[in-house]
Design a protein around this motif. Structure first.
Motif, PDB file in Angstrom:
ATOM      1  N   ARG A 256     -12.383  -1.907  -3.334  1.00  0.00           N
ATOM      2  CA  ARG A 256     -11.287  -2.872  -3.359  1.00  0.00           C
ATOM      3  C   ARG A 256     -10.339  -2.647  -2.189  1.00  0.00           C
ATOM      4  O   ARG A 256     -10.050  -1.496  -1.826  1.00  0.00           O
ATOM      5  CB  ARG A 256     -10.480  -2.731  -4.652  1.00  0.00           C
ATOM      6  N   ALA A 257      -9.843  -3.756  -1.624  1.00  0.00           N
ATOM      7  CA  ALA A 257      -8.825  -3.694  -0.578  1.00  0.00           C
ATOM      8  C   ALA A 257      -7.730  -4.696  -0.930  1.00  0.00           C
ATOM      9  O   ALA A 257      -8.016  -5.882  -1.133  1.00  0.00           O
ATOM     10  CB  ALA A 257      -9.433  -4.015   0.787  1.00  0.00           C
ATOM     11  N   VAL A 258      -6.495  -4.226  -1.011  1.00  0.00           N
ATOM     12  CA  VAL A 258      -5.365  -5.078  -1.390  1.00  0.00           C
ATOM     13  C   VAL A 258      -4.482  -5.292  -0.163  1.00  0.00           C
ATOM     14  O   VAL A 258      -4.157  -4.354   0.560  1.00  0.00           O
ATOM     15  CB  VAL A 258      -4.559  -4.453  -2.539  1.00  0.00           C
ATOM     16  N   GLN A 259      -4.090  -6.529   0.060  1.00  0.00           N
ATOM     17  CA  GLN A 259      -3.423  -6.912   1.307  1.00  0.00           C
ATOM     18  C   GLN A 259      -1.998  -6.390   1.428  1.00  0.00           C
ATOM     19  O   GLN A 259      -1.495  -6.194   2.533  1.00  0.00           O
ATOM     20  CB  GLN A 259      -3.440  -8.433   1.436  1.00  0.00           C
ATOM     21  N   ASP A 260      -1.298  -6.174   0.314  1.00  0.00           N
ATOM     22  CA  ASP A 260       0.094  -5.731   0.380  1.00  0.00           C
ATOM     23  C   ASP A 260       0.391  -4.831  -0.806  1.00  0.00           C
ATOM     24  O   ASP A 260      -0.434  -4.678  -1.716  1.00  0.00           O
ATOM     25  CB  ASP A 260       1.043  -6.931   0.397  1.00  0.00           C
ATOM     26  N   LEU A 261       1.567  -4.251  -0.818  1.00  0.00           N
ATOM     27  CA  LEU A 261       1.944  -3.303  -1.866  1.00  0.00           C
ATOM     28  C   LEU A 261       2.830  -3.936  -2.936  1.00  0.00           C
ATOM     29  O   LEU A 261       3.496  -3.239  -3.695  1.00  0.00           O
ATOM     30  CB  LEU A 261       2.646  -2.084  -1.261  1.00  0.00           C
ATOM     31  N   ASN A 262       2.842  -5.254  -2.998  1.00  0.00           N
ATOM     32  CA  ASN A 262       3.577  -5.969  -4.053  1.00  0.00           C
ATOM     33  C   ASN A 262       5.064  -5.622  -4.037  1.00  0.00           C
ATOM     34  O   ASN A 262       5.712  -5.480  -5.070  1.00  0.00           O
ATOM     35  CB  ASN A 262       2.979  -5.644  -5.430  1.00  0.00           C
ATOM     36  N   GLY A 263       5.603  -5.497  -2.815  1.00  0.00           N
ATOM     37  CA  GLY A 263       7.028  -5.224  -2.667  1.00  0.00           C
ATOM     38  C   GLY A 263       7.409  -3.764  -2.769  1.00  0.00           C
ATOM     39  O   GLY A 263       8.594  -3.422  -2.619  1.00  0.00           O
ATOM     40  N   LEU A 264       6.452  -2.891  -3.016  1.00  0.00           N
ATOM     41  CA  LEU A 264       6.736  -1.469  -3.132  1.00  0.00           C
ATOM     42  C   LEU A 264       6.580  -0.774  -1.778  1.00  0.00           C
ATOM     43  O   LEU A 264       5.853  -1.241  -0.909  1.00  0.00           O
ATOM     44  CB  LEU A 264       5.780  -0.808  -4.128  1.00  0.00           C
ATOM     45  N   THR A 265       7.251   0.353  -1.617  1.00  0.00           N
ATOM     46  CA  THR A 265       6.954   1.210  -0.476  1.00  0.00           C
ATOM     47  C   THR A 265       5.776   2.103  -0.862  1.00  0.00           C
ATOM     48  O   THR A 265       5.427   2.222  -2.050  1.00  0.00           O
ATOM     49  CB  THR A 265       8.151   2.100  -0.114  1.00  0.00           C
ATOM     50  N   ALA A 271       4.392   7.232  -6.467  1.00  0.00           N
ATOM     51  CA  ALA A 271       5.183   7.785  -7.575  1.00  0.00           C
ATOM     52  C   ALA A 271       4.788   7.120  -8.895  1.00  0.00           C
ATOM     53  O   ALA A 271       4.645   7.789  -9.934  1.00  0.00           O
ATOM     54  CB  ALA A 271       6.677   7.595  -7.307  1.00  0.00           C
ATOM     55  N   LYS A 272       4.615   5.802  -8.865  1.00  0.00           N
ATOM     56  CA  LYS A 272       4.232   5.074 -10.078  1.00  0.00           C
ATOM     57  C   LYS A 272       2.803   5.436 -10.496  1.00  0.00           C
ATOM     58  O   LYS A 272       2.517   5.599 -11.692  1.00  0.00           O
ATOM     59  CB  LYS A 272       4.362   3.575  -9.857  1.00  0.00           C
ATOM     60  N   ILE A 273       1.906   5.566  -9.497  1.00  0.00           N
ATOM     61  CA  ILE A 273       0.537   5.970  -9.824  1.00  0.00           C
ATOM     62  C   ILE A 273       0.532   7.361 -10.448  1.00  0.00           C
ATOM     63  O   ILE A 273      -0.210   7.643 -11.395  1.00  0.00           O
ATOM     64  CB  ILE A 273      -0.348   5.948  -8.559  1.00  0.00           C
ATOM     65  N   GLU A 275       2.409   8.685 -12.450  1.00  0.00           N
ATOM     66  CA  GLU A 275       2.768   8.743 -13.864  1.00  0.00           C
ATOM     67  C   GLU A 275       1.529   8.824 -14.755  1.00  0.00           C
ATOM     68  O   GLU A 275       1.571   9.390 -15.856  1.00  0.00           O
ATOM     69  CB  GLU A 275       3.613   7.525 -14.244  1.00  0.00           C
ATOM     70  N   LYS A 276       0.402   8.264 -14.279  1.00  0.00           N
ATOM     71  CA  LYS A 276      -0.815   8.248 -15.089  1.00  0.00           C
ATOM     72  C   LYS A 276      -1.982   8.993 -14.451  1.00  0.00           C
ATOM     73  O   LYS A 276      -2.997   9.236 -15.115  1.00  0.00           O
ATOM     74  CB  LYS A 276      -1.248   6.802 -15.365  1.00  0.00           C
ATOM     75  N   PHE A 277      -1.865   9.340 -13.176  1.00  0.00           N
ATOM     76  CA  PHE A 277      -2.963   9.994 -12.470  1.00  0.00           C
ATOM     77  C   PHE A 277      -2.427  11.192 -11.685  1.00  0.00           C
ATOM     78  O   PHE A 277      -1.305  11.154 -11.169  1.00  0.00           O
ATOM     79  CB  PHE A 277      -3.615   9.028 -11.464  1.00  0.00           C
ATOM     80  N   THR A 278      -3.242  12.222 -11.591  1.00  0.00           N
ATOM     81  CA  THR A 278      -2.930  13.271 -10.626  1.00  0.00           C
ATOM     82  C   THR A 278      -3.362  12.785  -9.252  1.00  0.00           C
ATOM     83  O   THR A 278      -4.380  12.091  -9.112  1.00  0.00           O
ATOM     84  CB  THR A 278      -3.663  14.579 -10.963  1.00  0.00           C
ATOM     85  N   ILE A 279      -2.596  13.110  -8.231  1.00  0.00           N
ATOM     86  CA  ILE A 279      -2.856  12.660  -6.868  1.00  0.00           C
ATOM     87  C   ILE A 279      -2.934  13.869  -5.952  1.00  0.00           C
ATOM     88  O   ILE A 279      -2.002  14.686  -5.916  1.00  0.00           O
ATOM     89  CB  ILE A 279      -1.741  11.713  -6.366  1.00  0.00           C
TER      90      ILE A 279
END
Length: 409
Positions: A256-265, A271-273, A275-279
């Protein structure tokens, strides 16, 4: 039990088969098809993508496109030439890519069994795509691109196939993309194989080609309605397919490739990811196992591992593509419907993770996800349950070739 019957294939000569055979219509766009067919009057792309011989920008559903497909098919039959096999056969078909060989059988599957779900589906079809392929088939009165089927392995069928491929193949060539294609006529063993399918194989699963199968069903219904003497044995009741035992196939990832970050930095997204995943940063852009993902963000690859237990989710919800969709793409990136969203692109695994990096470097993607492939067991279990997989869950390679054998009706 599964019907898989011999048929009289319309076939190119051995001398010209490499010129005729072409990739499926739906894996190339008009420009790519034109480039592949350039300088080759016998390319089957002139039948499957006839717009390449018409004015630029023509509506792909224009009457002229279907008329051109029919006229080009007639011309190809005359000039290649394409001739009908004198005997009804099943055809053993081998494809070799990157040192790996997969072997299946080309034959005629039953439209009635498709309707009765003996040929099982795992994807939804779109009406406009069905309309297109159904009209193409009816204009040609031939199925020229096979439906890609699979079935659970059967030792008796495997043994017969192993004997057949000990002989010299009827076709043997290497396509321009480096994939080796071989085909054998099953001959006297065709009836034996057909009987084994009927007795031993309870069902088929569509691996690829849901729209081809749906269009074949619609063509059969149209022909039946127009034939007051319909018996069920007419050729229009069957459609071209290549069936592979499960063990022969491998599913590639569908990234998957997403064109933008939906207004997020980028920092807010991670940080939001988190919350549910280790990075954690990684040098390997390919996920090591099912349930993990790799994300490419600001020129860096990260490995994502869920903090929750995927095994407690349902058969659909536990798929990697579902976990990504339900926990990142929809809630964080606003991709609520990946079937219709213009902000997400799906990249077949054959293109590799380098394609994801290229899209990001060119500014065409702000964030990319490298997926672990869906398994054939998952595909079959979902189809057995009568459920539908999320869009763009599977990618099969190598692709079957159009024009090797056509099924006229």
């Amino acid at each position: 039990m599964a019907i898989f019957k011999p048929f009289h294939a319309l076939m190119p000569s051995r001398e010209d088969v490499a010129k005729v055979a072409a990739v499926p219509y739906d894996v190339v766009n008009t420009e790519e098809a034109a480039a592949l067919a350039e300088g080759n009057a016998l390319s089957f792309l002139r039948v499957s993508r006839p717009e390449i011989e018409l004015e630029a920008g023509i509506d792909l559903h224009d009457d002229k496109v279907y008329a051109k497909a029919a006229s080009n098919f007639k011309r190809l039959i005359e000039t290649a030439p394409l001739t009908l096999d004198e005997e009804a056969n099943l055809y053993v078909y081998s494809l070799k890519m990157n040192g790996r060989t997969q072997i299946g059988i080309a034959g005629a599957a039953s439209a009635a069994e498709y309707d009765a779900d003996i040929i099982k589906k795992h994807e939804k079809t779109r009406r406009d795509k069905e309309d297109d392929r159904a009209r193409h088939v009816m204009e040609l009165r031939s199925q020229t691109g096979p439906v890609f089927l699979t079935y659970r392995d059967n030792e008796k069928i495997n043994a017969v196939v192993a004997e057949i491929i000990k002989s010299e193949p009827f076709y043997s060539f290497v396509a321009v993309d480096g994939i080796e294609h071989k085909m054998w006529k099953a001959g006297a063993r065709s009836a034996e194989l057909a009987a084994l399918f009927s007795a031993e194989v309870p069902c088929f699963y569509i691996a690829d080609g849901h729209h081809r199968a749906a269009s074949a069903s619609r063509a059969a219904a149209t022909c039946k309605a127009a034939n007051p003497a319909h018996t069920g044995d007419e050729e229009y009741n069957f459609f071209l397919a290549v069936a592979f035992p499960q063990s022969e196939l491998a599913i590639l990832a569908y990234n998957r490739a997403v064109q933008d970050l939906n207004g997020l930095t980028a920092a807010e997204l991670t940080a939001k990811i988190g919350e549910k995943f280790t990075i954690e940063k990684t040098d390997d852009p390919v996920p090591p196992k099912s349930g993990t993902f790799c994300i490419y963000l600001e020129k860096t690859w990260y490995l994502l591992t869920p903090k929750f237990d995927i095994t407690k989710l349902g058969v659909i919800e536990s798929l990697d593509v579902s976990v990504l969709q339900d926990n990142i793409l929809a809630p964080l990136l606003g991709i609520d419907d990946p079937r219709t969203s213009k902000r997400i692109d799906f990249i077949g695994g054959i293109r590799g993770t380098g394609e994801l990096e290229r899209l990001a470097a060119e500014g065409k993607a702000a964030v990319c996800f490298s997926m672990y492939p869906t398994t054939l067991d998952q595909l079959m279990n979902i189809a057995d349950a009568g459920a539908i997989m999320p869009p763009k869950s599977t990618w099969f390679e190598p692709k079957l070739r159009d024009g090797l054998v056509c099924h006229n009706f």
